[in-house]
Design a protein around this motif. Sequence first.
Motif, PDB file in Angstrom:
ATOM      1  N   VAL A  77       0.860  -1.207  -0.067  1.00  0.00           N
ATOM      2  CA  VAL A  77       0.001  -0.103   0.154  1.00  0.00           C
ATOM      3  C   VAL A  77       0.799   1.460  -0.191  1.00  0.00           C
ATOM      4  CG1 VAL A  77      -1.984  -1.179   0.987  1.00  0.00           C
ATOM      5  CG2 VAL A  77      -0.111  -0.172   2.540  1.00  0.00           C
ATOM      6  N   PHE A  78       2.331   1.006   0.416  1.00  0.00           N
ATOM      7  CA  PHE A  78       3.160   2.372   0.220  1.00  0.00           C
ATOM      8  C   PHE A  78       4.392   1.985   0.147  1.00  0.00           C
ATOM      9  CE2 PHE A  78       5.296   5.921   2.195  1.00  0.00           C
ATOM     10  CZ  PHE A  78       5.157   7.012   1.343  1.00  0.00           C
ATOM     11  N   SER A  79       5.307   2.769  -0.765  1.00  0.00           N
ATOM     12  CA  SER A  79       6.657   2.518  -0.842  1.00  0.00           C
ATOM     13  C   SER A  79       7.370   3.653  -0.704  1.00  0.00           C
ATOM     14  CB  SER A  79       6.965   1.696  -2.271  1.00  0.00           C
ATOM     15  OG  SER A  79       8.203   2.011  -2.585  1.00  0.00           O
ATOM     16  N   ALA A  80       8.558   3.629  -0.066  1.00  0.00           N
ATOM     17  CA  ALA A  80       9.289   5.004   0.251  1.00  0.00           C
ATOM     18  C   ALA A  80       9.707   5.648  -0.888  1.00  0.00           C
ATOM     19  CB  ALA A  80      10.657   4.598   0.951  1.00  0.00           C
ATOM     20  N   TYR A  81      10.162   4.814  -1.887  1.00  0.00           N
ATOM     21  CA  TYR A  81      10.539   5.484  -3.152  1.00  0.00           C
ATOM     22  C   TYR A  81       9.639   5.259  -4.329  1.00  0.00           C
ATOM     23  CZ  TYR A  81      15.151   6.139  -1.491  1.00  0.00           C
ATOM     24  OH  TYR A  81      16.180   6.641  -0.807  1.00  0.00           O
ATOM     25  N   LYS A  82       8.316   4.741  -3.926  1.00  0.00           N
ATOM     26  CA  LYS A  82       7.193   4.642  -4.838  1.00  0.00           C
ATOM     27  C   LYS A  82       7.535   3.828  -6.116  1.00  0.00           C
ATOM     28  CE  LYS A  82       6.473   8.502  -2.172  1.00  0.00           C
ATOM     29  NZ  LYS A  82       7.851   8.987  -1.397  1.00  0.00           N
ATOM     30  N   GLY A  83       8.213   2.789  -6.092  1.00  0.00           N
ATOM     31  CA  GLY A  83       8.518   2.065  -6.952  1.00  0.00           C
ATOM     32  C   GLY A  83       7.506   1.229  -7.688  1.00  0.00           C
ATOM     33  N   ILE A  84       7.672   0.320  -8.643  1.00  0.00           N
ATOM     34  CA  ILE A  84       6.584  -0.277  -9.208  1.00  0.00           C
ATOM     35  C   ILE A  84       6.126  -1.543  -8.593  1.00  0.00           C
ATOM     36  CG2 ILE A  84       7.374   0.225 -11.515  1.00  0.00           C
ATOM     37  CD1 ILE A  84       8.450  -2.850 -11.734  1.00  0.00           C
ATOM     38  N   GLU A  85       6.914  -1.896  -7.226  1.00  0.00           N
ATOM     39  CA  GLU A  85       5.873  -2.846  -6.438  1.00  0.00           C
ATOM     40  C   GLU A  85       4.893  -2.192  -5.582  1.00  0.00           C
ATOM     41  OE1 GLU A  85       8.898  -0.808  -5.906  1.00  0.00           O
ATOM     42  OE2 GLU A  85      10.073  -2.097  -4.570  1.00  0.00           O
ATOM     43  N   LEU A  86       4.549  -0.796  -5.799  1.00  0.00           N
ATOM     44  CA  LEU A  86       3.413  -0.025  -5.153  1.00  0.00           C
ATOM     45  C   LEU A  86       2.202  -0.660  -5.767  1.00  0.00           C
ATOM     46  CD1 LEU A  86       2.291   2.038  -3.315  1.00  0.00           C
ATOM     47  CD2 LEU A  86       2.695   3.588  -4.987  1.00  0.00           C
ATOM     48  N   GLY A  87       1.200  -1.222  -5.045  1.00  0.00           N
ATOM     49  CA  GLY A  87       0.021  -1.359  -5.284  1.00  0.00           C
ATOM     50  C   GLY A  87      -0.083  -2.900  -5.897  1.00  0.00           C
ATOM     51  N   THR A  88       1.142  -3.539  -5.915  1.00  0.00           N
ATOM     52  CA  THR A  88       0.953  -5.004  -6.331  1.00  0.00           C
ATOM     53  C   THR A  88       0.466  -6.016  -5.020  1.00  0.00           C
ATOM     54  OG1 THR A  88       3.415  -5.232  -5.850  1.00  0.00           O
ATOM     55  CG2 THR A  88       2.498  -4.907  -7.991  1.00  0.00           C
ATOM     56  N   ASN A  89      -0.030  -7.052  -5.276  1.00  0.00           N
ATOM     57  CA  ASN A  89       0.073  -8.082  -4.275  1.00  0.00           C
ATOM     58  C   ASN A  89       0.852  -9.167  -4.118  1.00  0.00           C
ATOM     59  OD1 ASN A  89      -1.847 -10.556  -3.150  1.00  0.00           O
ATOM     60  ND2 ASN A  89      -3.053  -8.702  -2.366  1.00  0.00           N
ATOM     61  N   LEU A  90       1.544  -9.260  -2.779  1.00  0.00           N
ATOM     62  CA  LEU A  90       2.278 -10.350  -2.840  1.00  0.00           C
ATOM     63  C   LEU A  90       1.887 -11.791  -2.908  1.00  0.00           C
ATOM     64  CD1 LEU A  90       4.814  -8.765  -0.004  1.00  0.00           C
ATOM     65  CD2 LEU A  90       4.958  -8.861  -2.562  1.00  0.00           C
ATOM     66  N   HIS A  91       0.535 -12.121  -2.730  1.00  0.00           N
ATOM     67  CA  HIS A  91      -0.126 -13.378  -2.961  1.00  0.00           C
ATOM     68  C   HIS A  91      -0.351 -13.658  -4.262  1.00  0.00           C
ATOM     69  CE1 HIS A  91      -0.139 -13.568   1.397  1.00  0.00           C
ATOM     70  NE2 HIS A  91      -1.233 -12.916   1.759  1.00  0.00           N
ATOM     71  N   THR A  92      -0.835 -12.563  -5.280  1.00  0.00           N
ATOM     72  CA  THR A  92      -1.257 -13.125  -6.398  1.00  0.00           C
ATOM     73  C   THR A  92      -0.568 -12.281  -7.580  1.00  0.00           C
ATOM     74  OG1 THR A  92      -3.080 -11.181  -6.161  1.00  0.00           O
ATOM     75  CG2 THR A  92      -3.627 -13.419  -5.443  1.00  0.00           C
TER      76      THR A  92
END
Length: 717
Positions: A219-234
């Motif tokens: 839900v949040f990333s310090a550097y706002k990379g492309i992992e922001l908004g992804t789901n670690l389960h799916t």
Amino acid sequence: MSDGVDAVGSARKRRLRPRGGLSIQSKLLIMLLGVSLVSSIVVGAIGFLNGRQSLHDAAVDQLITIRSMRAAELVDAIDEVRKQASLNSRNLSAQNMSTAVNAGYEELEQQVITPEQTAQLESYYSDTFIPELEERTGEEYGDAAFIPESAAGQYAQLHYSMANQDFDTDYDKLLRMNDAGDGTSYSVATERYGDYFTRLVDSLGYEDALLLNLDGDVVFSAYKGIELGTNLHTGPYRESQLSQAYADVMATNSVDSIAMTDFERWIPSMNVPAIWVVSPIGNNERVTGAIAFQISIDAINDVTTGSEQWKKQGLGDTGEVYLVGLDDLMRSTSRRLIEDPGTYAQRAINGGTPPSVAERIADVGGTVLLQPINTFAVAQAQAGKTGTTTGTDYHGGDSVTAYAPLEVEGLDWVIIARIDSAEAFAPVADFTRNVLLTLLGIILAVSLLSLALAQVFTRPIHRLVGAVHRVAEGDLEVQVPQGSRDEFGDLGAAFNDMASSLRIKQDLIDEQQKENEKLLLTLMPESAAAKYRQGDEAITEAHENVSVVFAELVGFDDFARDLTAEEEIGFLNTLMRGFDDAAEKAGVEKVRTLRGGYLASSGLTVPRVDNVRRSVEFARGLRDAADRFNAQNGSSIAIRAGVDSGTVTSGLVARTNLAYDLWGDAVNLAYRVRSVTGEPGIYVSQTVRDRTQEMFTYTEAGTVDVQGRTETVWKVA
């Protein structure tokens, strides 16, 4: 005749007189005994002080000590990272941030993503991120592989990742850009609490920090990379170690749990290896999410390399400490890559590394998860054993290696300390070489002893012969040693006395010549002095374009009327020193001085384009010097000076009583214009005025007759 006999007898008595020193025969005996004794002592001392086995053991023990120290430091550093992660995820700031951002992110699910926005997101990946990633990794990726499935994730990437993730962006600015400016409760929450992540990254040196909710969404990333908004389960990172670590800590439902991953290639960081430390957020009553901190490779390398201070840490020129995982790949950066990246690839290939891997290491500048290590030491350490070995290292060279497993929870790493065998056992090799050289030296010394004795006898004679030749060539500084107290010593002392006497006499002659030369140069220029030294009878020189200043003191006689002779000459010297300083400052040459006058020129000995300007400035300098003298002594002395420019002749007048003088039209005119009015001042000819009228202010002072023509005289203001 009897006198000659007596002299010979006296000399013979002096030769036969007993001396306090040892005889030549005694010295020879002592020398032979000394060589034998010293040789025996040296060989015995070397054999006693240098034991081959003890030196070998010392080198190995030092390597073991370094390995143990690095292992302890690494364990402490990792424990500190885990402790900090646990503390930072349990404090009130983290809890408030998790609650507020989770709520704001949940509201983003209601946002409608338009087809234009979807196309914009797809274009960002296909045109910007994926080409950069493929160029760096050499692999291919689908255009839509990293787009989040949820509307909230897509919205977050549209307003944060795409807006901020320009690869030329200032990352410090990126870290602090927490408000998308869209007015959503999500942006309000990230702006309010994002500073908490910023401070963690700044103070603890994390590469990144991620905030996750209970559903596995980033839900949040310090550097706002492309992992922001992804789901670690799916999402695209569901197979990552980060996903597994998140699942493990969330399954405990305890804020005290913490998980740490091994190095894995993290696509949002352009496939750079990353370590994650994950800890739940919450308190004893409930858990609201988790924080994942990305640990920098540098944090590991700083420990293994001792902040790249290998020599200070006892690892010499070739030693290093590195880490290896269960997959036989390095978990730290090789020293050889850091110090010599240009030759690393070829060395690695020589050690058995596939060429493609070696080239990849050189391209990315790192060995983590790239450099394979298949040595005996690694295999033993992976089996849980600790020890040392000597054998081939990963670069194909021979190394001494100390190995051990690294006791860190969750990480199956081993730690290796190695150094080139040649460097580690250099003291052993030196010991062997010293013993051999010593034995050979003794044998050689005995063999050459007879020759050395002959040289000992003739050496003083050679010294004296050489010294005599140097004296004959003019070197009077030569001295011969006087260490011996036999006939050679007496002869050397006598020679040194003779050379010293000659040197003193020569110094006196040289000093007198210098004084004569100095006196000569005070009377005339160097060019005239050179002709005088050559013996020329008529010494004159004609000079074109020379400015002449003829100055006289006005009022000095009145000032000196009541002075003693000593006082008068003292004041006159003071004035002349001021005039000399003015001449040096203006760059003019003094020709001669009289009691009441001063003759100078510019452009005589040193041709000058601006000689006229310099002459006028010098005349003004004379006036200033007189004014300063008046102010200091209460006098009213003035200067009356004339300046002209033209052709002059200089030379020596007579040879018995030398007098250097200057004559010609320019000298005559300078003399005449000074007295055109009879008043003090600086007067110049028409020629001087024409060449300097833009530099000085003039007033017409009168005229003089020059060879049938009238010359206007001008006064300098």
